[in-house]
Every structure is written in C-alpha cells, then in structure tokens.
Design a protein around this motif. Structure first.
Motif, PDB file in Angstrom:
ATOM      1  N   ARG A 158       8.052  46.067  58.368  1.00 39.58           N
ATOM      2  CA  ARG A 158       8.198  46.851  59.599  1.00 39.58           C
ATOM      3  C   ARG A 158       9.616  47.350  59.792  1.00 39.58           C
ATOM      4  N   LYS A 159      10.584  46.479  59.449  1.00 39.36           N
ATOM      5  CA  LYS A 159      11.964  46.820  59.799  1.00 39.36           C
ATOM      6  C   LYS A 159      12.704  47.569  58.714  1.00 39.36           C
ATOM      7  N   ASN A 160      12.170  47.609  57.494  1.00 45.14           N
ATOM      8  CA  ASN A 160      12.901  48.277  56.422  1.00 45.14           C
ATOM      9  C   ASN A 160      11.991  49.284  55.733  1.00 45.14           C
ATOM     10  N   ALA A 161      11.644  50.327  56.482  1.00 46.13           N
ATOM     11  CA  ALA A 161      10.737  51.359  55.970  1.00 46.13           C
ATOM     12  C   ALA A 161      10.761  52.513  56.957  1.00 46.13           C
ATOM     13  N   ALA A 162      10.123  53.624  56.574  1.00 43.57           N
ATOM     14  CA  ALA A 162       9.957  54.705  57.552  1.00 43.57           C
ATOM     15  C   ALA A 162       8.945  54.235  58.596  1.00 43.57           C
ATOM     16  N   PRO A 163       9.130  54.634  59.860  1.00 38.46           N
ATOM     17  CA  PRO A 163       8.200  54.140  60.885  1.00 38.46           C
ATOM     18  C   PRO A 163       6.849  54.862  60.920  1.00 38.46           C
ATOM     19  N   TRP A 164       6.612  55.773  59.969  1.00 31.43           N
ATOM     20  CA  TRP A 164       5.332  56.485  59.908  1.00 31.43           C
ATOM     21  C   TRP A 164       4.686  56.173  58.558  1.00 31.43           C
ATOM     22  N   ALA A 165       3.350  55.941  58.558  1.00 34.91           N
ATOM     23  CA  ALA A 165       2.688  55.559  57.300  1.00 34.91           C
ATOM     24  C   ALA A 165       2.983  56.562  56.183  1.00 34.91           C
ATOM     25  N   MET A 166       2.868  57.841  56.471  1.00 32.66           N
ATOM     26  CA  MET A 166       3.106  58.863  55.439  1.00 32.66           C
ATOM     27  C   MET A 166       4.599  59.065  55.159  1.00 32.66           C
ATOM     28  N   GLY A 167       5.431  58.522  56.032  1.00 33.48           N
ATOM     29  CA  GLY A 167       6.875  58.613  55.796  1.00 33.48           C
ATOM     30  C   GLY A 167       7.553  59.743  56.540  1.00 33.48           C
ATOM     31  N   PHE A 168       6.805  60.476  57.351  1.00 39.39           N
ATOM     32  CA  PHE A 168       7.445  61.551  58.114  1.00 39.39           C
ATOM     33  C   PHE A 168       6.690  61.771  59.420  1.00 39.39           C
ATOM     34  N   PRO A 169       7.410  62.247  60.441  1.00 38.24           N
ATOM     35  CA  PRO A 169       6.733  62.482  61.721  1.00 38.24           C
ATOM     36  C   PRO A 169       5.982  63.819  61.684  1.00 38.24           C
ATOM     37  N   ARG A 170       4.888  63.890  62.397  1.00 35.54           N
ATOM     38  CA  ARG A 170       4.163  65.174  62.516  1.00 35.54           C
ATOM     39  C   ARG A 170       4.795  65.942  63.670  1.00 35.54           C
ATOM     40  N   LEU A 183      12.538  72.804  62.917  1.00 34.96           N
ATOM     41  CA  LEU A 183      11.908  71.498  62.682  1.00 34.96           C
ATOM     42  C   LEU A 183      12.741  70.619  61.759  1.00 34.96           C
ATOM     43  N   LYS A 184      13.584  71.264  60.922  1.00 31.05           N
ATOM     44  CA  LYS A 184      14.433  70.468  60.020  1.00 31.05           C
ATOM     45  C   LYS A 184      15.402  69.619  60.831  1.00 31.05           C
ATOM     46  N   LEU A 185      16.012  70.238  61.847  1.00 34.18           N
ATOM     47  CA  LEU A 185      16.982  69.474  62.637  1.00 34.18           C
ATOM     48  C   LEU A 185      16.273  68.436  63.499  1.00 34.18           C
ATOM     49  N   GLU A 186      15.113  68.813  64.044  1.00 32.24           N
ATOM     50  CA  GLU A 186      14.375  67.842  64.864  1.00 32.24           C
ATOM     51  C   GLU A 186      13.979  66.643  64.000  1.00 32.24           C
ATOM     52  N   GLU A 187      13.495  66.918  62.790  1.00 33.93           N
ATOM     53  CA  GLU A 187      13.119  65.806  61.907  1.00 33.93           C
ATOM     54  C   GLU A 187      14.355  64.990  61.503  1.00 33.93           C
ATOM     55  N   ALA A 188      15.469  65.683  61.249  1.00 33.25           N
ATOM     56  CA  ALA A 188      16.694  64.968  60.833  1.00 33.25           C
ATOM     57  C   ALA A 188      17.083  63.938  61.889  1.00 33.25           C
ATOM     58  N   TRP A 189      17.013  64.331  63.154  1.00 35.71           N
ATOM     59  CA  TRP A 189      17.369  63.385  64.214  1.00 35.71           C
ATOM     60  C   TRP A 189      16.448  62.177  64.196  1.00 35.71           C
ATOM     61  N   LEU A 190      15.143  62.425  63.980  1.00 37.38           N
ATOM     62  CA  LEU A 190      14.188  61.312  64.003  1.00 37.38           C
ATOM     63  C   LEU A 190      14.326  60.430  62.767  1.00 37.38           C
ATOM     64  N   GLN A 191      14.611  61.063  61.634  1.00 40.96           N
ATOM     65  CA  GLN A 191      14.655  60.295  60.377  1.00 40.96           C
ATOM     66  C   GLN A 191      16.008  59.607  60.161  1.00 40.96           C
ATOM     67  N   ARG A 327      30.016  56.875  57.722  1.00 40.07           N
ATOM     68  CA  ARG A 327      28.825  56.441  57.011  1.00 40.07           C
ATOM     69  C   ARG A 327      27.966  57.669  56.765  1.00 40.07           C
ATOM     70  N   LEU A 328      27.526  57.825  55.526  1.00 45.87           N
ATOM     71  CA  LEU A 328      26.666  58.962  55.188  1.00 45.87           C
ATOM     72  C   LEU A 328      25.243  58.448  54.992  1.00 45.87           C
ATOM     73  N   ARG A 329      24.296  59.147  55.573  1.00 47.75           N
ATOM     74  CA  ARG A 329      22.894  58.792  55.336  1.00 47.75           C
ATOM     75  C   ARG A 329      22.182  60.084  54.916  1.00 47.75           C
ATOM     76  N   ALA A 330      21.561  60.052  53.749  1.00 55.55           N
ATOM     77  CA  ALA A 330      20.957  61.279  53.214  1.00 55.55           C
ATOM     78  C   ALA A 330      19.479  61.066  52.933  1.00 55.55           C
ATOM     79  N   LYS A 331      18.679  62.083  53.209  1.00 57.12           N
ATOM     80  CA  LYS A 331      17.234  62.019  52.931  1.00 57.12           C
ATOM     81  C   LYS A 331      16.732  63.391  52.564  1.00 57.12           C
ATOM     82  N   GLN A 332      15.749  63.418  51.690  1.00 53.79           N
ATOM     83  CA  GLN A 332      14.995  64.658  51.542  1.00 53.79           C
ATOM     84  C   GLN A 332      13.896  64.586  52.598  1.00 53.79           C
ATOM     85  N   LEU A 333      13.986  65.430  53.587  1.00 51.23           N
ATOM     86  CA  LEU A 333      13.042  65.386  54.703  1.00 51.23           C
ATOM     87  C   LEU A 333      11.746  66.102  54.329  1.00 51.23           C
ATOM     88  N   TYR A 334      10.720  65.868  55.125  1.00 50.79           N
ATOM     89  CA  TYR A 334       9.460  66.582  54.918  1.00 50.79           C
ATOM     90  C   TYR A 334       9.694  68.095  54.999  1.00 50.79           C
TER      91      TYR A 334
END
Ligand SMILES: C[S@@+](CC[C@H](N)C(=O)[O-])C[C@H]1O[C@@H](n2cnc3c(N)ncnc32)[C@H](O)[C@@H]1O
Length: 349
Positions: A158-170, A183-191, A327-334
């Motif tokens: 629960r604590k070390n994963a994306a909080p959505w089963a598919m890994g991204f918010p709809r 949507l890229k910026l909105e997702e970036a904030w959430l992710q 601190r840098l945090r990088a992700k390839q977002l949906y």
C-alpha cells in the motif's frame, strides 16, 4: 517472492528493464528481466525466493521512472478455465491478507478489451476472498490479467506503489482548458507530489512562471489553483485565460528570460533538447529564482533509460557542486508520450 512484475507504457519495456536491472543491482539484488516489446509490462526474476520482497522494501517506487505499477508475484496462472477463473485465484492466494482487491491489465489495445471482464469479476472475487480482506493489511492483492486466461496473482504494497491499480489516475479533460497538455500538469501534481504535501505546495496567491506556455494548458492549471502566472511564449495565449486577470504574457525567449523576483513555481513544457532544458532548470534552481519546478524532458529514440539517468545524475551533481539541496523525482506519466516529467523541490519537502 521471486518475481516482480512491473507495468509501463507499451513500447518502453526495454527502458524499464534496463532501469530495474540497474536499480536492483545497486542494492545487491541480482536477476534478469523478461521483457517483450509492446507488452506493457516486464517481469524481474530474482536470484532467490525473497528477491521481489526485498525490492519492494528497499526501492522507493516513486523513484522508478518508467514503472507505472508493480506487484510481487505469488502465482502465474496460465490456461485458466474461462468457466472458473475464481477457484485458481483463491487457491493461489492461500490465506494472503489484503486491504482490497486490485485488478489491472496491460495498457495495450488487447489489454483495454479486458476491462469488461475485470469489472465482471469484481463482485464474485470480493465474495470469494471476503475473509482475506482486512482494513489494516499492508498490501493489496493484485491480479494482473495478461489475457482472459493468463493471470498474474500477487501483492502490491500500500505504501510503496502507485495509489491506482493501473498506475495512473483517470483524468477528464476540462472543457475550459486551452489544450490537452493541461492533463500532463494535473497528472504530474498527483503522481509526483505526495498527497499530504500537495495542499501546502500548491496554494492560492503563489507566483509562477510558465516557460513555453502557449496556448496555456499548463498556465490554466496554475490559474485554477489561484496563482499569478507569468507566461513566456512567442505564440498566442488563449483569450479566455488571459481574461482571468491572473496571467501576464511576455513574448520572450524562455532561455533568456530572468524573473524580476523569485517565484514559487516554475513549469516548463518546451519541445527542446533535454540537456538544454535540464541546464535551464538547474540555473533557475541554483540561483534561487524558483522554489519548485516541474518540467518535461523529451526522450531520445533509443537507450532512453541511459540518457535519463545521465541527465538526472548530472543535475544532481550540479546541485551538489553549488551547495544546493534539491530532490528530483521523475516519472513517465500516462499523459507523457516520448518524454518524462520531473519534479524538483528543496530536499526538506
Ligand atoms: C508543447 S507547447 C506548450 C503547451 C502548453 N504547455 C500548454 O499546455 O498549452 C511548447 C511551446 O513552447 C514554446 N517555445 C518553444 N521554444 C521556446 C522558447 N525558446 N521560448 C519561449 N517559448 C518557446 C512554443 O512556442 C510552444 O508554444
């Protein structure tokens, strides 16, 4: 558990494989990765029976750039009888406690065809596994449907994963936003910003600069948060957005622009060489022109993990040399295609 299944954007399997291989080796866990092009997932086969558990404990999921989600595999069920998918899943789980049941599938065309099946299985599985569900359990049971008859059964912490089963918010495209990029910026904030910190990092009356802002999808998000935005772009900005009174549009070169006063947020969505964007971001952060930054780095055609890791390492080395703690945090977002999104924040955040 020995196997770790990680999902990604289809087409990026070899990048995720290279990344997980590097990161697992760095913590002394060795193994090999099975990855097929365009499958939308890879499987790390560890050297011993607890390799997957070790990775889940020691690797922060948020730091894995190309992974959307992961699960430690309990069982790989193949040639499952379509008349009874529930019994083999229940047998495989053998008393495994979980907080809730997650189902997911690859983000491919075939995968998307499985959404109806997973929805149909939700209730019967919940019923069959009711005794396993405990509100305080530290993991979710996760069933990853490679196909209707090929199911990977495992657990996602629960604590070390994306909080959505598919890994991204709809996310839904807001009708008033000037571009789909919003949507890229909105997702970036959430992710990229952990939920407990989001409200204190994104506040009304903050000052922001948007480099490469036109037509204004990212600026629109900042305005929605009540910020005052300086939008830098030679192109035209959306008229309704300008009417908000919260945006100052400057037709300047983003690489030459300097803010008169430091700002809270810098965002940047320019189609440019990644090394050039990284240098520009370094300058803003090292000089203290902004506290936080979110920016895109376009990816090369090949060896994308190598390029990404080199750029991030170089940025970190520059910060260290300048005595700055970021601190840098990088992700390839949906919503990212051939790019990744990076969030930079002072280390204490
Ligand atoms: C992908 S678009 C940005 C879309 C925007 N984020 C949105 O959501 O609407 C990239 C923008 O960067 C601008 N751009 C590229 N190079 C620039 C530069 N050197 N200075 C200012 N703007 C630049 C382009 O004019 C283009 O409008």
């Amino acid at each position: 558990m020995q196997q770790l299944l990680l999902t990604c954007r289809p087409g990026f399997e070899s990048d995720l494989a290279a990344e997980i291989q590097d990161k697992s080796a760095a913590i002394g866990e060795f193994g090999f990765v099975r990855a097929k092009p365009n499958d939308g997932f890879v499987v790390f086969e560890g050297q011993d029976a607890s390799s997957a558990d070790t990775l889940l404990q020691k690797l922060p999921f948020a730091d894995i750039v190309f992974a959307r989600q992961w699960l430690a595999v309990i069982a790989h069920l193949e040639q499952v009888d379509p008349q009874d998918r529930i019994s083999p899943i229940v047998d495989a789980l053998a008393g495994q406690a979980c907080r809730s049941l997650w189902m997911s599938y690859p983000d491919t065309n075939e995968g998307k065809g499985l959404s109806k099946l997973t929805r149909k299985l939700e209730r019967p599985l919940e019923k069959a596994l009711a005794q396993h569900i405990h509100p305080k359990a530290s993991a979710n049971v996760h069933m990853f449907f490679e196909s209707g008859t090929n199911i990977w059964v495992g657990v996602t912490p629960r604590k070390n994963a994306a909080p959505w089963a598919m890994g991204f918010p709809r996310l839904r495209q807001p009708s008033a936003a000037p571009s789909r990029s919003t949507l890229k910026l909105e997702e970036a904030w959430l992710q990229l910003i952990p939920e407990p910190q989001r409200a204190s990092l994104l506040k009304p009356f903050q000052k922001a600069v948007d480099l490469g802002a036109a037509p204004g999808g990212w600026t629109w998000q900042l305005v929605q948060r009540g910020m005052q935005v300086i939008a830098i772009d030679n192109g035209p900005m959306d008229k309704a957005l300008m009417d908000s009174g919260q945006v100052t549009h400057l037709r300047e070169d983003a690489f030459a622009y300097k803010p008169v006063r430091p700002v809270d947020w810098l965002v940047c969505d320019m189609v440019e060489k990644p090394a050039r964007v990284a240098e520009l971001m370094e300058r803003w952060l090292v000089k203290g022109w902004t506290r936080f930054a979110i920016f895109n780095l376009k990816l090369p055609m090949k060896r994308r993990w190598l390029e990404v890791s080199q750029i991030l390492e170089r940025m970190e080395a520059e910060f260290e040399a300048a005595g700055c703690r970021y601190r840098l945090r990088a992700k390839q977002l949906y919503h990212d295609r051939e790019e990744i999104t990076v969030f930079a924040a002072p280390e204490h955040y």
